[in-house]
Design a protein around this motif. Structure first.
Motif, PDB file in Angstrom:
ATOM      1  N   SER A 162       5.779   0.230 -15.126  1.00 56.09           N
ATOM      2  CA  SER A 162       4.975   0.955 -16.108  1.00 56.09           C
ATOM      3  C   SER A 162       4.840   2.439 -15.800  1.00 56.09           C
ATOM      4  O   SER A 162       4.130   3.163 -16.504  1.00 56.09           O
ATOM      5  N   GLY A 163       5.523   2.905 -14.748  1.00 56.39           N
ATOM      6  CA  GLY A 163       5.467   4.319 -14.379  1.00 56.39           C
ATOM      7  C   GLY A 163       4.715   4.538 -13.086  1.00 56.39           C
ATOM      8  O   GLY A 163       3.701   3.892 -12.818  1.00 56.39           O
ATOM      9  N   GLY A 164       5.217   5.446 -12.279  1.00 56.15           N
ATOM     10  CA  GLY A 164       4.617   5.707 -10.977  1.00 56.15           C
ATOM     11  C   GLY A 164       5.447   5.090  -9.868  1.00 56.15           C
ATOM     12  O   GLY A 164       6.463   4.420 -10.114  1.00 56.15           O
ATOM     13  N   TRP A 165       4.991   5.286  -8.632  1.00 59.71           N
ATOM     14  CA  TRP A 165       5.718   4.807  -7.456  1.00 59.71           C
ATOM     15  C   TRP A 165       4.754   4.138  -6.497  1.00 59.71           C
ATOM     16  O   TRP A 165       3.596   4.559  -6.371  1.00 59.71           O
ATOM     17  N   VAL A 166       5.226   3.103  -5.831  1.00 59.47           N
ATOM     18  CA  VAL A 166       4.458   2.477  -4.757  1.00 59.47           C
ATOM     19  C   VAL A 166       5.303   2.528  -3.493  1.00 59.47           C
ATOM     20  O   VAL A 166       6.487   2.202  -3.512  1.00 59.47           O
ATOM     21  N   ILE A 167       4.705   2.989  -2.403  1.00 60.49           N
ATOM     22  CA  ILE A 167       5.429   3.177  -1.144  1.00 60.49           C
ATOM     23  C   ILE A 167       5.037   2.062  -0.185  1.00 60.49           C
ATOM     24  O   ILE A 167       3.864   1.922   0.187  1.00 60.49           O
ATOM     25  N   ASP A 168       6.007   1.270   0.200  1.00 57.77           N
ATOM     26  CA  ASP A 168       5.791   0.184   1.154  1.00 57.77           C
ATOM     27  C   ASP A 168       5.969   0.721   2.562  1.00 57.77           C
ATOM     28  O   ASP A 168       6.849   1.561   2.820  1.00 57.77           O
ATOM     29  N   THR A 169       5.151   0.269   3.479  1.00 56.84           N
ATOM     30  CA  THR A 169       5.248   0.690   4.883  1.00 56.84           C
ATOM     31  C   THR A 169       5.241  -0.538   5.778  1.00 56.84           C
ATOM     32  O   THR A 169       4.685  -1.580   5.410  1.00 56.84           O
ATOM     33  N   PRO A 170       5.849  -0.452   6.966  1.00 55.05           N
ATOM     34  CA  PRO A 170       5.795  -1.582   7.902  1.00 55.05           C
ATOM     35  C   PRO A 170       4.355  -1.876   8.311  1.00 55.05           C
ATOM     36  O   PRO A 170       3.502  -0.990   8.320  1.00 55.05           O
ATOM     37  N   GLY A 171       4.084  -3.136   8.655  1.00 56.13           N
ATOM     38  CA  GLY A 171       2.750  -3.501   9.107  1.00 56.13           C
ATOM     39  C   GLY A 171       2.371  -2.770  10.386  1.00 56.13           C
ATOM     40  O   GLY A 171       3.215  -2.514  11.243  1.00 56.13           O
TER      41      GLY A 171
ATOM     42  N   ALA B 208       1.442  11.277  -1.735  1.00 54.84           N
ATOM     43  CA  ALA B 208       0.814  10.109  -2.352  1.00 54.84           C
ATOM     44  C   ALA B 208      -0.629  10.465  -2.681  1.00 54.84           C
ATOM     45  O   ALA B 208      -1.276  11.202  -1.936  1.00 54.84           O
ATOM     46  N   ASP B 209      -1.143   9.951  -3.799  1.00 60.82           N
ATOM     47  CA  ASP B 209      -2.522  10.272  -4.168  1.00 60.82           C
ATOM     48  C   ASP B 209      -3.468   9.083  -4.041  1.00 60.82           C
ATOM     49  O   ASP B 209      -4.679   9.239  -4.138  1.00 60.82           O
ATOM     50  N   ILE B 210      -2.927   7.863  -3.817  1.00 65.05           N
ATOM     51  CA  ILE B 210      -3.766   6.688  -3.617  1.00 65.05           C
ATOM     52  C   ILE B 210      -3.308   5.948  -2.365  1.00 65.05           C
ATOM     53  O   ILE B 210      -2.118   5.723  -2.178  1.00 65.05           O
TER      54      ILE B 210
ATOM     55  N   ARG C 198      -4.208   0.098 -12.162  1.00 65.79           N
ATOM     56  CA  ARG C 198      -4.795   1.166 -11.333  1.00 65.79           C
ATOM     57  C   ARG C 198      -3.722   2.095 -10.773  1.00 65.79           C
ATOM     58  O   ARG C 198      -3.956   3.294 -10.618  1.00 65.79           O
ATOM     59  N   LEU C 199      -2.550   1.557 -10.458  1.00 69.00           N
ATOM     60  CA  LEU C 199      -1.519   2.358  -9.798  1.00 69.00           C
ATOM     61  C   LEU C 199      -0.553   3.013 -10.779  1.00 69.00           C
ATOM     62  O   LEU C 199       0.224   3.888 -10.380  1.00 69.00           O
ATOM     63  N   THR C 200      -0.572   2.618 -12.040  1.00 65.88           N
ATOM     64  CA  THR C 200       0.349   3.184 -13.021  1.00 65.88           C
ATOM     65  C   THR C 200       0.172   4.697 -13.127  1.00 65.88           C
ATOM     66  O   THR C 200      -0.945   5.196 -13.274  1.00 65.88           O
ATOM     67  N   GLY C 201       1.281   5.413 -13.056  1.00 65.44           N
ATOM     68  CA  GLY C 201       1.252   6.867 -13.170  1.00 65.44           C
ATOM     69  C   GLY C 201       0.911   7.588 -11.883  1.00 65.44           C
ATOM     70  O   GLY C 201       0.833   8.821 -11.867  1.00 65.44           O
ATOM     71  N   HIS C 202       0.707   6.839 -10.811  1.00 64.62           N
ATOM     72  CA  HIS C 202       0.346   7.442  -9.523  1.00 64.62           C
ATOM     73  C   HIS C 202       1.437   7.165  -8.486  1.00 64.62           C
ATOM     74  O   HIS C 202       2.297   6.302  -8.677  1.00 64.62           O
ATOM     75  N   THR C 203       1.362   7.900  -7.377  1.00 65.96           N
ATOM     76  CA  THR C 203       2.158   7.576  -6.200  1.00 65.96           C
ATOM     77  C   THR C 203       1.203   7.007  -5.163  1.00 65.96           C
ATOM     78  O   THR C 203       0.294   7.700  -4.703  1.00 65.96           O
TER      79      THR C 203
END
Length: 348
Positions: free
Chosen positions: A257-266, A122-124, A202-207
């Motif tokens: 719109s492209g990219g990935w977002v990784i959800d994590t437990p609280g 992940a980069d962000i 901001r997150l588009t195109g990023h992981t």
């Protein structure tokens, strides 16, 4: 009687069929041309992988990879059944080098070896904090910023529930850190609701990976970014101020719109026992510049003679003095905690 060497062609020599007749080799299969994919979820020994140019696969890992060697975000090489059909399994035979690696310890006092890698590549890091219910904890944000710096990730602070709390104080805090901050609301007609579009851009195109306490609104944020995600939303206990876990595992979701977002437990805390204490100051550009005036070997603690952080507080303008005191106290608590962990004998 002198010893006689008996050749293998002597009838008295017995050779078990299939044993001992083939020389051993250290050669291993070459998987350099094997198809690659990205791990998007892990579930009880099964790995869900999106193969490049192919379907979503369920895979197991090869024995030589070892225990716990694969996390969400890993790029891997695959063999086996790559059709993606029901009840078929691919095999992960290699984990490619990681560009980033987000790691946390359960507590700062944990011995070395107890840390756990949460996400790879992940980069962000999106640090999600609520204006209220549960309230913002600046110390937690500090820890996440150190973890992001240590992992080589860019931090983004997302303040949720702007309709329920006053954002001024925490926005001043994050602005002073030099960290990019966006504010969102839980209500569709609130002015801060436009923040969701800012986050999406901001997150588009990023992981990116979301980190925050339970109940701060990570699932609501994902549902706003990915309308068909349908993440369940919990409620905050009005007595304890703590949220209920709605995400129970780490999972990567594709952005429209492209990219990935990784959800994590609280999480309730972010242990940093694996982090070098010198990294703490380096993670904050403002404080790093201040400590350049410290004497050599300064530990930047309240007991450290001639620490420049003390001068930074004394010389601060009246409207910044309280902020600077809070910042330095937070960092020093973190340094003391890590110093104690570093001095603890490591367990084998």
């Amino acid at each position: 009687m002198p010893r006689r060497d008996i050749g293998t062609d002597d009838p008295r020599v017995r050779v078990r069929p299939g044993k001992g007749s083939r020389p051993r080799t250290k050669r291993r299969p070459d998987y350099s041309d094997a198809p690659t994919g990205s791990v998007i979820a892990v579930d009880r020994g099964r790995y869900h992988v999106i193969s490049e140019g192919g379907p979503r696969l369920t895979a197991v890992k090869a024995r030589e990879i070892g225990r716990g060697g694969i996390v969400v975000g890993d790029k891997v090489r695959l063999t086996g059944d790559l059709s993606g059909r029901k009840d078929t399994l691919a095999r992960i035979v290699e984990v490619l080098d990681r560009t980033t690696e987000l790691t946390r310890s359960a507590e700062d006092s944990d011995a070395k070896g107890r840390e756990k890698t949460i996400v790879a590549n992940a980069d962000i890091m999106v640090i999600v904090a609520a204006m209220t219910n549960p309230p913002v904890r600046p110390g937690f944000i500090d820890r996440c910023l150190v973890a992001a710096f240590d992992a080589g990730m860019e931090p983004l602070v997302c303040l949720t529930k702007a309709d329920l709390g006053d954002p001024d104080n925490i926005q001043e805090f994050t602005k002073s850190l030099g960290v990019e901050t966006v504010t969102v609301s839980m209500l569709g007609d609130h002015p801060a609701n436009d923040g969701y579009e800012d986050v999406a851009r901001r997150l588009t195109g990023h992981t990116s990976v979301l980190i925050g306490h339970s109940g701060v609104g990570k699932s609501t944020l994902i549902n706003a970014l990915i309308p068909d995600a349908d993440r369940s939303i919990g409620h905050v206990n009005q007595v304890t101020g703590r949220g209920r876990h709605t995400s129970t595992s780490v999972e990567a979701l594709p952005l429209p719109s492209g990219g990935w977002v990784i959800d994590t437990p609280g999480v309730r805390g972010f242990g940093l026992a694996h982090v070098d204490p010198n990294t703490v100051i380096a993670a904050f550009e403002e404080l790093w510049e201040v400590t350049e005036a410290c004497p050599r070997g300064c530990e930047h603690l309240a007991t450290s003679p001639e620490c420049a952080l003390d001068d930074w507080i004394r010389q601060s303008p009246a409207d910044q003095k309280q902020y600077r005191q809070v910042r330095v106290q937070s960092i020093r608590r973190l340094l003391i905690s890590l110093k104690s962990a570093q001095e603890k004998p490591w367990e084998n």
